[in-house]
Design an enzyme around this catalytic site. Structure first.
Site, PDB file in Angstrom:
ATOM      1  N   ASP A   1       0.862  -1.194   0.000  1.00  0.00           N
ATOM      2  CA  ASP A   1       0.000   0.000   0.000  1.00  0.00           C
ATOM      3  C   ASP A   1       0.885   1.225   0.000  1.00  0.00           C
ATOM      4  OD1 ASP A   1      -3.271   0.067   0.737  1.00  0.00           O
ATOM      5  OD2 ASP A   1      -2.201   1.990   0.852  1.00  0.00           O
TER       6      ASP A   1
ATOM      7  N   ARG B   1     -18.141 -10.147   0.092  1.00  0.00           N
ATOM      8  CA  ARG B   1     -18.989  -9.111   0.700  1.00  0.00           C
ATOM      9  C   ARG B   1     -18.342  -8.688   2.007  1.00  0.00           C
ATOM     10  NH1 ARG B   1     -23.598 -13.123   1.669  1.00  0.00           N
ATOM     11  NH2 ARG B   1     -21.679 -14.268   2.041  1.00  0.00           N
TER      12      ARG B   1
ATOM     13  N   GLU C   1     -13.516  -9.854  -7.933  1.00  0.00           N
ATOM     14  CA  GLU C   1     -13.726 -10.329  -6.563  1.00  0.00           C
ATOM     15  C   GLU C   1     -15.208 -10.171  -6.185  1.00  0.00           C
ATOM     16  OE1 GLU C   1     -11.708 -12.025  -4.478  1.00  0.00           O
ATOM     17  OE2 GLU C   1     -13.666 -12.148  -3.565  1.00  0.00           O
TER      18      GLU C   1
ATOM     19  N   CYS D   1     -19.501  -0.363  -3.249  1.00  0.00           N
ATOM     20  CA  CYS D   1     -19.556  -1.084  -4.529  1.00  0.00           C
ATOM     21  C   CYS D   1     -20.814  -0.797  -5.351  1.00  0.00           C
ATOM     22  CB  CYS D   1     -19.437  -2.582  -4.281  1.00  0.00           C
ATOM     23  SG  CYS D   1     -17.796  -3.026  -3.681  1.00  0.00           S
TER      24      CYS D   1
ATOM     25  N   ASN E   1     -23.072  -7.308  -9.997  1.00  0.00           N
ATOM     26  CA  ASN E   1     -23.469  -6.286  -9.025  1.00  0.00           C
ATOM     27  C   ASN E   1     -24.742  -5.573  -9.469  1.00  0.00           C
ATOM     28  OD1 ASN E   1     -21.479  -6.901  -7.289  1.00  0.00           O
ATOM     29  ND2 ASN E   1     -20.370  -4.966  -7.413  1.00  0.00           N
TER      30      ASN E   1
HETATM   31  N1  NAD Z   1     -15.123  -3.511  -0.676  1.00  0.00           N
HETATM   32  C1  NAD Z   1     -15.766  -4.522  -1.246  1.00  0.00           C
HETATM   33  O1  NAD Z   1     -16.671  -5.139  -0.667  1.00  0.00           O
HETATM   34  C2  NAD Z   1     -15.415  -4.942  -2.645  1.00  0.00           C
HETATM   35  C3  NAD Z   1     -15.864  -6.178  -3.141  1.00  0.00           C
HETATM   36  C4  NAD Z   1     -15.491  -6.551  -4.421  1.00  0.00           C
HETATM   37  C5  NAD Z   1     -14.724  -5.692  -5.211  1.00  0.00           C
HETATM   38  N2  NAD Z   1     -14.322  -4.490  -4.711  1.00  0.00           N
HETATM   39  C6  NAD Z   1     -13.490  -3.630  -5.552  1.00  0.00           C
HETATM   40  O2  NAD Z   1     -12.128  -3.747  -5.111  1.00  0.00           O
HETATM   41  C7  NAD Z   1     -11.447  -2.494  -5.279  1.00  0.00           C
HETATM   42  C8  NAD Z   1     -10.847  -2.054  -3.949  1.00  0.00           C
HETATM   43  O3  NAD Z   1     -11.902  -1.818  -3.053  1.00  0.00           O
HETATM   44  P1  NAD Z   1     -11.646  -1.658  -1.489  1.00  0.00           P
HETATM   45  O4  NAD Z   1     -12.972  -1.593  -0.841  1.00  0.00           O
HETATM   46  O5  NAD Z   1     -10.661  -2.678  -1.041  1.00  0.00           O
HETATM   47  O6  NAD Z   1     -10.933  -0.215  -1.470  1.00  0.00           O
HETATM   48  P2  NAD Z   1     -10.134   0.453  -0.273  1.00  0.00           P
HETATM   49  O7  NAD Z   1     -10.281   1.900  -0.460  1.00  0.00           O
HETATM   50  O8  NAD Z   1     -10.532  -0.167   1.023  1.00  0.00           O
HETATM   51  O9  NAD Z   1      -8.611   0.021  -0.538  1.00  0.00           O
HETATM   52  C9  NAD Z   1      -7.829   0.512  -1.583  1.00  0.00           C
HETATM   53  C10 NAD Z   1      -6.401   0.583  -1.088  1.00  0.00           C
HETATM   54  O10 NAD Z   1      -5.538   0.882  -2.193  1.00  0.00           O
HETATM   55  C11 NAD Z   1      -4.528   1.738  -1.727  1.00  0.00           C
HETATM   56  N3  NAD Z   1      -3.901   2.422  -2.870  1.00  0.00           N
HETATM   57  C12 NAD Z   1      -4.420   3.393  -3.654  1.00  0.00           C
HETATM   58  N4  NAD Z   1      -3.530   3.767  -4.597  1.00  0.00           N
HETATM   59  C13 NAD Z   1      -2.437   3.004  -4.408  1.00  0.00           C
HETATM   60  C14 NAD Z   1      -1.180   2.921  -5.052  1.00  0.00           C
HETATM   61  N5  NAD Z   1      -0.876   3.705  -6.095  1.00  0.00           N
HETATM   62  N6  NAD Z   1      -0.277   2.029  -4.604  1.00  0.00           N
HETATM   63  C15 NAD Z   1      -0.570   1.234  -3.553  1.00  0.00           C
HETATM   64  N7  NAD Z   1      -1.747   1.263  -2.893  1.00  0.00           N
HETATM   65  C16 NAD Z   1      -2.662   2.150  -3.315  1.00  0.00           C
HETATM   66  C17 NAD Z   1      -5.229   2.672  -0.767  1.00  0.00           C
HETATM   67  O11 NAD Z   1      -4.331   3.300   0.125  1.00  0.00           O
HETATM   68  C18 NAD Z   1      -6.171   1.684  -0.056  1.00  0.00           C
HETATM   69  O12 NAD Z   1      -5.575   1.136   1.102  1.00  0.00           O
HETATM   70  C19 NAD Z   1     -12.487  -1.535  -5.847  1.00  0.00           C
HETATM   71  O13 NAD Z   1     -12.390  -1.537  -7.248  1.00  0.00           O
HETATM   72  C20 NAD Z   1     -13.812  -2.155  -5.434  1.00  0.00           C
HETATM   73  O14 NAD Z   1     -14.858  -1.823  -6.300  1.00  0.00           O
HETATM   74  C21 NAD Z   1     -14.630  -4.096  -3.442  1.00  0.00           C
END
Ligand code: NAD
Length: 476
Positions: free
Chosen positions: A30, A153, A150, A279, A227
Site C-alpha cells: 500500500d 462481501r 472479486e 460497490c 453487481n
Molecule cells: N469492498 C468490497 O466489498 C469490494 C468487493 C469486491 C470488489 N471491490 C473492488 O475492489 C477495489 C478495492 O476496493 P476496497 O474496498 O478494497 O478499497 P479500499 O479503499 O478499502 O482500498 C484501496 C487501497 O488501495 C490503496 N492504494 C491506492 N492507490 C495506491 C497505489 N498507487 N499504490 C498502492 N496502494 C494504493 C489505498 O491506500 C487503499 O488502502 C475496488 O475496485 C472495489 O470496487 C470491493
C-alpha cells in the site's frame, strides 16, 4: 506462487491474507505508509470476521507488508491490483489509481509476470493496462493482463474468499490462465477444505468452487453485471414492499413466497432503506456509463438507482409520520455502517439519513458496534453523540431508528429498551422485528413493506397509561 497484492484495503488485505492461507508467498502493498506500519505492528485496520486470525497466523511468515511496489513486483510472479476505483463526478469509474499502479508495475517488470485486475473495473480496462504498460517500457513478452473479479462481501469477506460460489478468471493466453488456475487450485481441487484448522465455513457446505475461465472482457463484464443484477433484486423488492404498504400485505410473506422459487432464490430479497456501500452505487453508475459509451442506454439501471434513492426519502417520511414534528426530537440511531458486520460507512444510507435528520433539527444519539470511529470522521460537524450500547443510545429517546442490519440489533432486550425510552417508538429500516411481537411489547412500530403497529402505550416512568403523544399515521 509468489504474489504481490497492490492495495491493502477491504479487498486487497483480505485477498493477501487468504492467498497466504492457501500456501502462497504474499507481499501486501500500500502507498499509505501508516497503514503498512499498522499492519507490521500487528494491528488490523478494518473490522472483518476472521481477518485478525489470518493476519496473526501468516504475518511475518508467508505474508509480508511493504510500501515498495517495485521491489514486490520484482519478487512476484502474479501481481494483483486491488486499489480503489471510485466514481468520478460524471459517474464513470475513476481509473487513475489503476493507471498509476500499472505504470509503476511496468517499470519493474523483469521477466514473465501476470498483472491481474482484482479491482472492479469497466470492460476494456485490461486493454488500457496493457497499453500503458507497453508505453512505459514493459516488454510485450514479459506480461499478460488478466481479470479476476472479486465477489466477496464486507462482513463475511474471509469466508466468501475461501468458500466462493465460483472463481472467475478472464485470461487471453493459456499461459496466464494456467498460473491463475494454480493460484486457486487449493480451493478448486478441494485440498484446502481437507486441512486441519482451516477458517470455518459458517454458511455453505465445503464444496470446491468451480473455476470459470473466460476472455478478459467477459470477466470484466461478469463483475459489473453481477453487481447490477443484485442491486436490481434489492430495488425490485423495495418497489414490491411499497405496494405491500399501500395494500396492507406483508412483504416478508411475499418474499418467502417469491424466494421459494429456485429460479429466483430468497437471498437479496430483503426490503429496507436501500443498498449502499463502496460497490453497488459506484458500480451501477459505472456500468450505466459503460453501456452509454457502447451506444446502449441501460434505462433499467437508472430506475434501479432511482428506486434506491427513493427508499431513503420514504424512510424519512416514516420518521416524520411517527413523530409529527422533528425539531428538537431526541432520536436513537442504531447502525452507521452500510451493512452489519463491517465498519465501512462509504455511501451508507444511515449516514445520509442522519444528515437529513440533523438538517431538520433532531438530536442524534448513535451506536454502531464497529463504525463509530469512521462515522465521527465524516459526521464531524453534525453534533452527533456516540454511545456505547443500543440501550445507552435509546436512553430518553423519543424514538429509535434501526438503520443497519447488525445481528445484535435483532436481539435487543425489548422490555429493557422500552423502559429507557421516553416514548416506545421504533422505526425499523431493516425489518429486524416481527410487528406482532413489537405490538405485544407495547411498541409503536413501523417497518418496510408491512403494516405499522400502533398500541396505546404506558409511560415507562410509571406515570400511568397514556396514548403516545406522537401522531403515528400512514407512513407514506
Ligand atoms: N469492498 C468490497 O466489498 C469490494 C468487493 C469486491 C470488489 N471491490 C473492488 O475492489 C477495489 C478495492 O476496493 P476496497 O474496498 O478494497 O478499497 P479500499 O479503499 O478499502 O482500498 C484501496 C487501497 O488501495 C490503496 N492504494 C491506492 N492507490 C495506491 C497505489 N498507487 N499504490 C498502492 N496502494 C494504493 C489505498 O491506500 C487503499 O488502502 C475496488 O475496485 C472495489 O470496487 C470491493
Amino acid at each position: 506462487m509468489r504474489i504481490a497484492v497492490i492495495g491493502s484495503g477491504y479487498v486487497g488485505l483480505v485477498a493477501a491474507a487468504c492467498f497466504a492461507e492457501l500456501g502462497h508467498e504474499v507481499i501486501s502493498i500500500d502507498n499509505d505508509v501508516s497503514k503498512i506500519d499498522m499492519l507490521r505492528r500487528g494491528e488490523v485496520p478494518i473490522h472483518e470476521e476472521f481477518l485478525p486470525e489470518l493476519l496473526a497466523r501468516h504475518r511475518g511468515h508467508r505474508l509480508k507488508f511493504s510500501s515498495d511496489l517495485q521491489e514486490a513486483v520484482r519478487q512476484s510472479t502474479a501481481i494483483f491490483i486491488a486499489v480503489g476505483t471510485p466514481s468520478t463526478e460524471h459517474g464513470d469509474a475513476d481509473l487513475s489509481y489503476v493507471e498509476q499502479v500499472s505504470r509503476e508495475v511496468a517499470s519493474a517488470i523483469d521477466g514473465y509476470k501476470i498483472v491481474v485486475e482484482k479491482s472492479t473495473v469497466p470492460v476494456f480496462t485490461s486493454d488500457w493496462i496493457r497499453r500503458v504498460m507497453l508505453l512505459d517500457g514493459a516488454d510485450a513478452d514479459n506480461f499478460d493482463v488478466a481479470s479476476n473479479p472479486e465477489f466477496l462481501r464486507e462482513g463475511t469477506a474471509v469466508g466468501d474468499f475461501l468458500y466462493p460460489d465460483r472463481v472467475v478468471v478472464g485470461a487471453d493466453t493459456e499461459r496466464c490462465a494456467t498460473l491463475l488456475r494454480q493460484i486457486y487450485e487449493p480451493l478448486t481441487s478441494g485440498e484446502y477444505y481437507k486441512q486441519q484448522s482451516i477458517i470455518p465455513n459458517t454458511t455453505k457446505a465445503n464444496i470446491p468452487p468451480k473455476i470459470i475461465v473466460t476472455s478478459t472482457k467477459s470477466a470484466e463484464l461478469i463483475k459489473h453485471a453481477s453487481n447490477a443484477f443484485l442491486a436490481t433484486k434489492i430495488s425490485f423488492i423495495n418497489a414490491v414492499a411499497n405496494i405491500c404498504e399501500a395494500v396492507g400485505a406483508d412483504i416478508k410473506e411475499v418474499c418467502d413466497g417469491i424466494g421459494a422459487d429456485s429460479r429466483i432464490g430468497r437471498r437479496f430479497l430483503n426490503p429496507g432503506i436501500g443498498y449502499g456501500g463502496s460497490c453497488f452505487p459506484k458500480d451501477l453508475k459505472a456500468f450505466s456509463s459503460v453501456a452509454r459509451e457502447t451506444g446502449y442506454d441501460f434505462r433499467l439501471l437508472q430506475e434501479v438507482m432511482n428506486i434506491n434513492a427513493e427508499q431513503r426519502s420514504r424512510f424519512l417520511r416514516k420518521v416524520r409520520s411517527a413523530l409529527w414534528t422533528l425539531k428538537g426530537k431526541k432520536l436513537a440511531v442504531l447502525g452507521l455502517a452500510f451493512k452489519g458486520g463491517t465498519d465501512d460507512i462509504r455511501e451508507s444510507p444511515a449516514i445520509e439519513i442522519i444528515k437529513s435528520l440533523r438538517k431538520e433539527g433532531c438530536e442524534i444519539r448513535a451506536f454502531d458496534p464497529a463504525a463509530c470511529e469512521r462515522a465521527r470522521e465524516v459526521l464531524r460537524d453534525e453534533g452527533i453523540c456516540y454511545r456505547q450500547s443500543a440501550y445507552e443510545a435509546a436512553h430518553n429517546a423519543d424514538a429509535l431508528l434501526i438503520l443497519t442490519d447488525w445481528p445484535e440489533f435483532a436481539q435487543l432486550d425489548l422490555p429493557r429498551l422500552k423502559s429507557v425510552m421516553t416514548y416506545p417508538i421504533v422505526i425499523d429500516g431493516r425489518n429486524l422485528y416481527d410487528p406482532r411481537i413489537m405490538a405485544g411489547q407495547g411498541f409503536i412500530y413501523s417497518s418496510v413493506g408491512r403494516a405499522d403497529v400502533h398500541t396505546p402505550i404506558s409511560r415507562p416512568n410509571g406515570k400511568g397509561e397514556k396514548t403516545a403523544t406522537a401522531s403515528p399515521g400512514k407512513s407514506q
